[in-house]
Design an enzyme around this catalytic site. Structure first.
Site: not given
Ligand code: SPV
Ligand code: MN
Length: 630
Positions: A233, A277, A294
C-alpha cells in the site's frame, strides 16, 4: 556514491554484498542505502540479488530472530504483529507535502514536508542498532514491461523482506537492465525494537510518512504488512501520484479471467471492493482464473485497455476461508509450501486455526494476544479475544494456485473487458447492475461506493463510510482530479470496458444475506455475457439489471440450482428512498471533502435523483424488476 558512504557500507557489508551493490552502478540507489544506513545504524547490511540463496537466508533469519516460527507443515510459518498493530494505521500514515501545496491536498492526512522529515530523522536515528538491514530490489508488474516500476527496500524486518519475496517479483536484474536508473521507488522500514514475542515494542512511535515528491516512503515502528511492506500500500500511494502525471491509473483492484467454456473464451474483469467486501473471494471463484487479487495498473497500450497485476502473491484475509466457500485458497493453505500465516491461532499441534475455518478449532493456543490464549480470554479493555484476529492473513505465492491464469505474468497485461465496483450494503443496491456507459459508471458506481467498516483497519467496526473507487485510503493527490482522470482515461480506447456494481451483502427480511457465497459466480457470468453482447437487460433508474430467465438459466447451468422468481424480485427490486438517501450522502460527502470535484459528478447525481423521484411517483417506492420504463 557519496565518498563518505563507501567506507561506511564496506564496514557493514560482506564483500559479496558490497560488490552486488556496486555492480548495479546506480548512484541514486547507493546514496539512498548510504544515507539511511548512516542514520539507522544497523550492525550489518545484507544486500540481496535475485538468487534463491539470498531469499532462503532471509527466510531462515526470520526464524532465528523470532519474527516467524515454524508450524507443523513444512514451509509454513506464523508471524505475529503486536496486539495494537493488527491493521493499517491511518492516523499515522501521512503525506509529506511542501507548505505551499498543503491547502490543495483537501482532507488527505498530511504533514508539512520539513517537519515530517525532521520527525522521521528523529525516530529513525539509531533505530536499527543491534540488527541487520536487508537491502532488496523488486519490480512491480512483470519485469522489463511497459508496466514495470522498480523498487528498492531497506528493512530490518526479516518478516517484511520474506513477505515481499513471496508477494513481488525480484528486481535485481531489472535494476541492472532498466533504462532510467533514477526512476525507482524507495522504501525505508524498521520494525524498531522488538518485544520477547518478536513484535514491535514501540508502537507509540509508529510513523508511515510518504514523500510523494521524491517517491520515497519511511515506515517506522510497525510490522503489519499494510503498514510495513513497501511494495504494497505504501508504493500504491506513490504509484497513484506517479500515474496522475503520466496518464495511466493505479487501482485497488483484482484482475481475473471469467471462463466461458461453452464459447471457449476468457473475459478479463477488474474489481474494486473495500477491505472485506468479497474482493479476494470473487477473484478466486472456483472455475475462473486469477491474474491478481489486490492492485492493478491500467495503461492504454495502442488503444487497448490493458491491466497488469502489480504483485505475484496474495496477502489475503483468512477469516471465513473454508473448504465450502473458498475451496481454492483453503486447499492451498493445507499444503506443505512456503507460506506465512499472521495473527491466527497456533494450536497445540502447531497448526494454524482461524475464525470461520469450517472445522472444529482448539480452545487454547497462542494467538495475536500472546501465548496461553484460552477461549473466553479478555483483553485489557474487557473485550473477549477471538481465537484469531478478524484481519489475520495468509501470505502465499500465486504460483501455488491451480486457478492461476496463463496470462498472469504477460508483459502487456491483459485486455480488460469489464470493471466491477463492489460495496458492503445491506439495504440499497441490487446484487448486480450494469452502468449506462463508462462515465456513468465512474460517477454512479465508483464515486458512490460505500461500505461498512471491518476489522481490516484500526477503529470501530460496522460504520457505513464512503469508499470512492475503494481507493480512498491510497489516493495521494486531490480526489476531484483523480475522478476526472478516471473519466478521461478511456479517451482513445477502442473497446471501453463495461462497468458493473455488485453487492453481495443485501439482506433479506430476516436480516440474513440473500444468497449463498458462491452466487457471485452467477452475477459474474451474467456480466460476462453482457460484455460479449449476448443478453438483454432491464432498465432501472440507475442502470441495467438481469432478466429472471437469464439468471435462472445460469443458476441451473452452473450450480444445478433453482432460482425462484420471488428471490429474484426481492433481490432486484429498485429501492427508491434508499437510493435517494445514498445520493444525498454522496453529495454531502463530496461537497464537504472534495473541493475540486468536477461539476459533471453533481449534475449526474442530480439527474439520477430526478429520475428516481419521477419513478417513485409513477411506480411507488419499491419498483420490482421489469416495471420501470424510461
Ligand atoms: C487491504 O486492506 O486493502 C489489504 C490489506 O489489501 S492491507 O495490506 O492492509 O492494505
Ligand atoms: Mn487491498
Amino acid at each position: 556514491m557519496k565518498e563518505e558512504y563507501f567506507a561506511l557500507l564496506k564496514g557493514k557489508m560482506d564483500e559479496k554484498g558490497y560488490q552486488k551493490l556496486l555492480a548495479l552502478e546506480n548512484q541514486k540507489l547507493c546514496d539512498f542505502v548510504g544515507e539511511y544506513v548512516e542514520l539507522c545504524d544497523p550492525d550489518t547490511v545484507y544486500m540481496c540479488d535475485d538468487s534463491d540463496e539470498d531469499a532462503e537466508a532471509i527466510r531462515l533469519r526470520a526464524l532465528e530472530v523470532g519474527e516467524e516460527k515454524k508450524l507443523a507443515k513444512e514451509g509454513q510459518t506464523i508471524h505475529y504483529d503486536g496486539y495494537g498493530d493488527q491493521g493499517r494505521d491511518k492516523e499515522n500514515t501521512k503525506f509529506m507535502v511542501a507548505k505551499e501545496n498543503l491547502a490543495r491536498m483537501g482532507n488527505l492526512n498530511c504533514v508539512e514536508y520539513e517537519e515530517g522529515l525532521a520527525e522521521i530523522k528523529r525516530v529513525a536515528k539509531g533505530i536499527m542498532r543491534g540488527k541487520t538491514a536487508i537491502v532488496k530490489l523488486f519490480c512491480e508488474c512483470p519485469t522489463m514491461s511497459p508496466f514495470s516500476i522498480a523498487c528498492a527496500q531497506i528493512t530490518d524486518s526479516c518478516y517484511v523482506s520474506h513477505s515481499e519475496d513471496i508477494l513481488y517479483r525480484r528486481g535485481y536484474e531489472h535494476f541492472m537492465n532498466m533504462e532510467d536508473k533514477d526512476d525507482f521507488f524507495r522504501f525505508l522500514h524498521s520494525a524498531g525494537q522488538l518485544d520477547e514475542r518478536g513484535c514491535t515494542a514501540n508502537l507509540k512511535e509508529r510513523r508511515i510518512y510518504q514523500d510523494i515528491e521524491n517517491m520515497t516512503v519511511y515506515s517506522l515502528n510497525n510490522q503489519y504488512a499494510g503498514n510495513s511492506v513497501g511494495l504494497k500500500k505504501l508504493s500504491m500511494r506513490l504509484a497513484i501520484k506517479k500515474s496522475s502525471g503520466e496518464g495511466w491509473l493505479c487501482e485497488h483492484m483484482f484482475i481475473m479471467g471469467c471462463q466461458n467454456h461453452e464459447k471457449g473464451r476468457t473475459t478479463y474483469f477488474c474489481g474494486a471492493y473495500p477491505s472485506a467486501c468479497g474482493k479476494t473471494a470473487t477473484a478466486m471463484l472456483p472455475g475462473e482464473t486469477l491474474v491478481g487479487d489486490d492492485i492493478a495498473y491500467f495503461k492504454n497500450l495502442g488503444g487497448e485497455f490493458r491491466a497488469a497485476n502489480v504483485e505475484r502473491g496474495i496477502f489475503g484475509i483468512i477469516k471465513d476461508v473454508n473448504a465450502k466457500d473458498d475451496p481454492v485458497i483453503f486447499d492451498t493453505l493445507m499444503q506443505e509450501k512456503e507460506m506465512i500465516f499472521s495473527n491466527v491461532l497456533t494450536g497445540p499441534d502447531d497448526n494454524p486455526y482461524w475464525q470461520g475455518m469450517g472445522i472444529e478449532t482448539p480452545k487454547e493456543g497462542a494467538n495475536h494476544s500472546g501465548p496461553g490464549w484460552t477461549e473466553g480470554k479478555k483483553d485489557a479493555k474487557g473485550n473477549v479475544i477471538p481465537l484469531s484476529h478478524g484481519n489475520s492473513r495468509y501470505t502465499i505465492r500465486m504460483e501455488y494456485l491451480e486457478n492461476l491464469d496463463p496470462a498472469w505474468d504477460d508483459k502487456q497485461g491483459v485486455l480488460a473487458g469489464a470493471i466491477i465496483y463492489g460495496g458492503r450494503d445491506s439495504d440499497t443496491s441490487v446484487l448486480v447492475e450494469e452502468s449506462l456507459d463508462w462515465q456513468d459508471g465512474i460517477i454512479m458506481k465508483a464515486c458512490t461506493l460505500e461500505s461498512e467498516t471491518t476489522a481490516a483497519t484500526l477503529g470501530k467496526e460496522g460504520v457505513r463510510v464512503p469508499q470512492p473507487m475503494a481507493n480512498l485510503d491510497f489516493i495521494s493527490y486531490p480526489l476531484g482530479e483523480y475522478v476526472q482522470n478516471n473519466i478521461d482515461f478511456v479517451k482513445g480506447i477502442k473497446q471501453v470496458p463495461r462497468i458493473f456494481a455488485m453487492n453481495y451483502f443485501l439482506k433479506d427480511e430476516n436480516g440474513d444475506f440473500c444468497t449463498h457465497k458462491l452466487a457471485k459466480k452467477i452475477w459474474l457470468h451474467w456480466a460476462e455475457r453482457r460484455v460479449n453482447g449476448e443478453l438483454e437487460a432491464l432498465r432501472t433508474p440507475t442502470g441495467l439489471i438481469p432478466k429472471h430467465e437469464d439468471l435462472k438459466r445460469l443458476f441451473k447451468e452452473i450450480f444445478d440450482e433453482d432460482y425462484p422468481e420471488g428471490d429474484y424480485r426481492y433481490q432486484f427490486t429498485f429501492r427508491c428512498d434508499a437510493w435517494l438517501a445514498k445520493l444525498e450522502r454522496s453529495t454531502a460527502y463530496y461537497r464537504k471533502n472534495v473541493p475540486d470535484c468536477p461539476e459533471i459528478v453533481y449534475k449526474t447525481w442530480e439527474q439520477a435523483a430526478e429520475r428516481i423521484k419521477a419513478a417513485r411517483d409513477k411506480y411507488g417506492p419499491l419498483i420490482p424488476p421489469g416495471k420501470y420504463e424510461e
